[in-house]
Design an enzyme around this catalytic site. Structure first.
Site: not given
Length: 214
Positions: A21-22, A25
């Site tokens: 997820h990170e 980003h």
């Protein structure tokens, strides 16, 4: 009532989910020209760099939560800044949804080889946790509530005349989020969506793999 086995299986699932997820980003922001995630050490698959204490606890216990937000500076983005904000915000949840499908795919393949071995239950629990955790993270973070990714997406598509309303909502965002977390509202919204996606992923993976697995 919490299931201890599920909580234990949720830990590696959580680390996988937060890492993808990170990193997603950070990777998209980096590709758009923003050096901030790289300079802050966030362009990494090391999940421990990304952990937020409260968000991690929620994820372990309830299979949805959040990590430490990746900081970006949109003035570095190439092209349209609002488009860049939306792309960066969407990257994390979409990464989780992709990981969930890949995990479902691998789960079915793995079980076809294990059959009824003593490891099948352990493997199933681990894969199921990865699938459910990533579905939960993906869907939860798409909610249009600050500081979740869905709010950043909303801010990018809502006309500027509503910016004051969004600013006010952002001021009380964490308060609103905490209230929602401790009511039945969140479960009533998230669980049907996650269950529906789980069934869709399972049926799609079984269909695609039907020529190869029994």
């Amino acid at each position: 009532m919490f299931n201890f086995t599920t909580i234990i299986a949720n830990i590696p699932a959580l680390l996988i989910g937060f890492a993808f997820h990170e990193y997603a980003h950070a990777w998209v922001a980096d590709r758009l020209g923003d050096p901030t995630p790289r300079s802050q050490g966030r362009l990494t698959m090391n999940p421990f760099v990304h952990l937020d204490i409260f968000g991690t606890l929620m994820a372990v216990l309830y299979s949805f939560g959040w990590a430490k937000p990746v900081q970006t500076q949109p003035h570095y983005f190439k092209g349209n800044r609002e488009r860049g904000r939306i792309l960066v915000s969407m990257a994390g949840p979409l990464a989780n949804l992709v990981v969930a499908f890949v995990a479902m795919f691998l789960w079915i393949i793995t079980l076809s080889f294990l059959e009824d071995s003593s490891w099948s239950n352990v493997i199933s629990q681990l894969f199921m946790s990865v699938v459910v955790m990533n579905l939960g993270l993906g869907v939860f973070n798409l909610l249009p509530i600050p500081p979740l990714d869905g709010f950043s997406i909303l801010r990018g598509i809502v006309p500027g005349k509503y910016s004051q309303v969004l600013n006010t909502l952002e001021t009380y965002g964490m308060f609103i989020l905490v209230i929602i977390l401790f009511t039945n509202f969140l479960g009533a919204v998230l669980h049907p969506v996650v269950s529906g996606l789980y069934a869709f992923y399972r049926d799609t993976a079984l269909f695609l793999l039907s020529p190869f697995v029994g």
